[in-house]
Design a protein around this motif. Structure first.
Motif, PDB file in Angstrom:
ATOM      1  N   VAL A  44       0.695  -1.161  -0.468  1.00 50.10           N
ATOM      2  CA  VAL A  44      -0.136   0.360  -0.197  1.00 50.10           C
ATOM      3  C   VAL A  44       1.201   1.054  -0.260  1.00 50.10           C
ATOM      4  O   VAL A  44       1.720   1.004   0.944  1.00 50.10           O
ATOM      5  N   LEU A  45       0.354   2.460  -0.842  1.00 43.98           N
ATOM      6  CA  LEU A  45       1.373   3.295  -0.380  1.00 43.98           C
ATOM      7  C   LEU A  45       1.666   4.282   0.755  1.00 43.98           C
ATOM      8  O   LEU A  45       0.738   4.272   1.478  1.00 43.98           O
ATOM      9  N   PRO A  46       2.461   4.635   1.126  1.00 43.49           N
ATOM     10  CA  PRO A  46       2.139   5.885   2.173  1.00 43.49           C
ATOM     11  C   PRO A  46       1.664   6.041   2.903  1.00 43.49           C
ATOM     12  O   PRO A  46       1.264   6.102   3.729  1.00 43.49           O
ATOM     13  N   SER A  47       1.023   6.944   1.878  1.00 44.09           N
ATOM     14  CA  SER A  47      -0.084   7.821   2.368  1.00 44.09           C
ATOM     15  C   SER A  47      -1.111   7.067   3.035  1.00 44.09           C
ATOM     16  O   SER A  47      -1.354   7.628   3.571  1.00 44.09           O
ATOM     17  N   SER A  48      -1.159   6.197   1.975  1.00 41.07           N
ATOM     18  CA  SER A  48      -2.889   5.404   2.313  1.00 41.07           C
ATOM     19  C   SER A  48      -2.484   5.330   3.470  1.00 41.07           C
ATOM     20  O   SER A  48      -3.177   4.948   4.739  1.00 41.07           O
ATOM     21  N   LEU A  49      -1.144   4.687   3.955  1.00 47.04           N
ATOM     22  CA  LEU A  49      -1.223   3.546   5.088  1.00 47.04           C
ATOM     23  C   LEU A  49      -1.251   4.414   6.419  1.00 47.04           C
ATOM     24  O   LEU A  49      -1.598   3.987   7.318  1.00 47.04           O
ATOM     25  N   SER A  50      -0.263   5.900   6.192  1.00 45.66           N
ATOM     26  CA  SER A  50      -0.612   6.477   7.459  1.00 45.66           C
ATOM     27  C   SER A  50      -2.117   7.166   7.623  1.00 45.66           C
ATOM     28  O   SER A  50      -2.134   7.119   8.761  1.00 45.66           O
ATOM     29  N   PHE A  51      -2.915   6.856   6.678  1.00 44.28           N
ATOM     30  CA  PHE A  51      -4.273   7.431   6.954  1.00 44.28           C
ATOM     31  C   PHE A  51      -4.698   6.176   7.968  1.00 44.28           C
ATOM     32  O   PHE A  51      -5.606   6.802   8.852  1.00 44.28           O
ATOM     33  N   HIS A  52      -4.460   5.219   7.713  1.00 47.08           N
ATOM     34  CA  HIS A  52      -5.191   3.463   7.663  1.00 47.08           C
ATOM     35  C   HIS A  52      -4.439   3.617   9.552  1.00 47.08           C
ATOM     36  O   HIS A  52      -5.352   3.207   9.947  1.00 47.08           O
ATOM     37  N   LEU A  53      -3.263   4.113   9.219  1.00 48.00           N
ATOM     38  CA  LEU A  53      -2.384   3.990  11.332  1.00 48.00           C
ATOM     39  C   LEU A  53      -3.346   4.761  12.039  1.00 48.00           C
ATOM     40  O   LEU A  53      -3.003   5.044  12.704  1.00 48.00           O
ATOM     41  N   GLN A  54      -3.958   5.895  11.375  1.00 49.30           N
ATOM     42  CA  GLN A  54      -4.038   6.769  12.186  1.00 49.30           C
ATOM     43  C   GLN A  54      -5.353   6.697  12.573  1.00 49.30           C
ATOM     44  O   GLN A  54      -5.420   6.565  13.528  1.00 49.30           O
ATOM     45  N   GLN A  55      -5.983   6.307  11.264  1.00 48.30           N
ATOM     46  CA  GLN A  55      -7.226   5.682  11.638  1.00 48.30           C
ATOM     47  C   GLN A  55      -7.617   4.440  13.601  1.00 48.30           C
ATOM     48  O   GLN A  55      -8.526   4.991  13.730  1.00 48.30           O
ATOM     49  N   LEU A  56      -6.439   3.420  13.150  1.00 47.22           N
ATOM     50  CA  LEU A  56      -6.566   2.337  14.446  1.00 47.22           C
ATOM     51  C   LEU A  56      -6.401   3.186  15.607  1.00 47.22           C
ATOM     52  O   LEU A  56      -6.485   2.505  16.156  1.00 47.22           O
ATOM     53  N   THR A  57      -5.071   3.923  15.571  1.00 45.13           N
ATOM     54  CA  THR A  57      -4.861   4.789  16.249  1.00 45.13           C
ATOM     55  C   THR A  57      -5.631   5.092  17.266  1.00 45.13           C
ATOM     56  O   THR A  57      -5.668   5.142  18.592  1.00 45.13           O
ATOM     57  N   HIS A  58      -6.521   6.406  16.739  1.00 44.68           N
ATOM     58  CA  HIS A  58      -7.481   7.238  16.556  1.00 44.68           C
ATOM     59  C   HIS A  58      -7.927   5.991  17.766  1.00 44.68           C
ATOM     60  O   HIS A  58      -9.208   6.612  18.707  1.00 44.68           O
ATOM     61  N   ALA A  59      -8.622   4.644  17.127  1.00 43.50           N
ATOM     62  CA  ALA A  59      -9.687   3.776  17.446  1.00 43.50           C
ATOM     63  C   ALA A  59      -9.123   3.709  18.540  1.00 43.50           C
ATOM     64  O   ALA A  59      -9.681   2.351  19.447  1.00 43.50           O
ATOM     65  N   GLY A  60      -7.894   3.427  19.302  1.00 44.92           N
ATOM     66  CA  GLY A  60      -7.462   2.845  20.416  1.00 44.92           C
ATOM     67  C   GLY A  60      -6.898   1.179  20.353  1.00 44.92           C
ATOM     68  O   GLY A  60      -6.139   0.764  21.289  1.00 44.92           O
ATOM     69  N   LEU A  61      -7.035   0.649  18.366  1.00 42.41           N
ATOM     70  CA  LEU A  61      -6.606  -0.425  18.245  1.00 42.41           C
ATOM     71  C   LEU A  61      -5.063  -0.755  19.039  1.00 42.41           C
ATOM     72  O   LEU A  61      -4.378  -1.953  18.514  1.00 42.41           O
ATOM     73  N   ILE A  62      -4.360   0.356  17.998  1.00 42.08           N
ATOM     74  CA  ILE A  62      -2.752   0.563  18.187  1.00 42.08           C
ATOM     75  C   ILE A  62      -2.021   1.439  18.416  1.00 42.08           C
ATOM     76  O   ILE A  62      -2.601   2.424  18.808  1.00 42.08           O
ATOM     77  N   THR A  63      -0.771   1.163  18.945  1.00 49.84           N
ATOM     78  CA  THR A  63       0.631   2.859  19.614  1.00 49.84           C
ATOM     79  C   THR A  63       1.283   2.358  18.580  1.00 49.84           C
ATOM     80  O   THR A  63       1.595   1.733  18.063  1.00 49.84           O
ATOM     81  N   GLN A  64       1.748   3.508  18.995  1.00 50.61           N
ATOM     82  CA  GLN A  64       2.917   3.695  18.290  1.00 50.61           C
ATOM     83  C   GLN A  64       4.060   4.158  19.033  1.00 50.61           C
ATOM     84  O   GLN A  64       3.893   4.799  19.979  1.00 50.61           O
ATOM     85  N   ARG A  65       5.593   3.660  19.116  1.00 50.31           N
ATOM     86  CA  ARG A  65       6.825   4.778  19.573  1.00 50.31           C
ATOM     87  C   ARG A  65       7.606   4.776  18.196  1.00 50.31           C
ATOM     88  O   ARG A  65       7.882   4.577  17.287  1.00 50.31           O
ATOM     89  N   ARG A  66       8.567   5.787  18.744  1.00 56.80           N
ATOM     90  CA  ARG A  66       8.967   5.947  17.852  1.00 56.80           C
ATOM     91  C   ARG A  66      10.606   4.835  18.482  1.00 56.80           C
ATOM     92  O   ARG A  66      11.115   5.553  19.080  1.00 56.80           O
ATOM     93  N   LEU A  67      11.264   5.034  16.959  1.00 53.72           N
ATOM     94  CA  LEU A  67      12.724   4.310  17.659  1.00 53.72           C
ATOM     95  C   LEU A  67      14.049   4.754  15.777  1.00 53.72           C
ATOM     96  O   LEU A  67      13.837   4.408  14.942  1.00 53.72           O
TER      97      LEU A  67
END
Lengths: 118, 118
Positions: A44-67
């Motif tokens: 999937v294109l990076p821009s699309s993935l970013s959109f979906h990651l945001q949806q899942l994050t906003h729903a609390g189903l996934i979390t993000q951390r920086r490395l």
DNA sequence: GCATTATTTTTATGTTTGTCGAATTAGCAG
DNA sequence: CTGCTAATTCGACAAACATAAAAATAATGC
């Protein structure tokens, strides 16, 4: 979990890319995966993935951390368990909830612990 | 359950009226409720309810049967369990599935029986 | 057959959602 | 500071969705 959060979670999962993405992260455990790897794996294109990651994050189903330069995403088992519990609440007219408990720490056991009493 | 069916089920549940409706039927057990009663309880127009009942039915989450003039709807626990299993498949990188088993016949038990008896 | 009740189908409308490409922010190395 | 990679944000468009009112189907009882 209340209705609002359950709707957000279900809505987030009710999409092909996001469902695949979430299931991928679920199998990866708390370790998670960087966005780039996910994009490649799902094709999937990076821009699309970013959109979906945001949806899942906003729903609390996934979390993000920086490395370093990478953003690592991983499944939130707590929200997942809460969602399953919400769906099965008072099933069959009983007070009980037949919900599973997926805990990466204890190795993904079901609701009733086999040996260790609570 | 494959991805297509899981998406249909999640999409069906990702809507306020339908989520309420499904949870209502889940608590009612196999006995179910007639469409008219559901419409009254949820406070939605019959035409809207019919639309949502169709979505849930098409997703396999509820089933329909006729009783005289009434159409009785009840939750499909098999599909519900399959959906939960799909979401938790290979969680934490294991082969196992931490899925619940909601069976109205046996009284909505979780994967592991609640008492000592196996 | 005709009226009545229960539920669904149809049609139209406004809103939300997913996708893509281009531009942008963020961190790191020289 | 410049270049480089990783990831996100923005803007526009087509597609899918929920809702409501009206018409239609289905089963029952006279």
């Amino acid at each position: 979990m209340d209705q609002k959060h359950a709707l957000a979670a279900l809505g987030a999962l009710a999409q092909e890319t996001r469902l695949e993405l979430f299931r991928l992260l679920v199998t990866c455990g708390p370790q998670g995966l960087p966005a780039g790897v996910i994009a490649e794996r799902l094709g999937v294109l990076p821009s699309s993935l970013s959109f979906h990651l945001q949806q899942l994050t906003h729903a609390g189903l996934i979390t993000q951390r920086r490395l370093s330069r990478h953003l690592i995403y991983s499944a939130d088992y707590g929200t997942m368990n809460a969602l399953l519990a919400y769906l099965t609440e008072n099933c069959c007219g009983r007070d009980a909830v037949c919900a599973p408990v997926c805990d990466p720490a204890t190795g993904c056991t079901s609701a009733a612990p086999k040996t260790t009493a609570a």
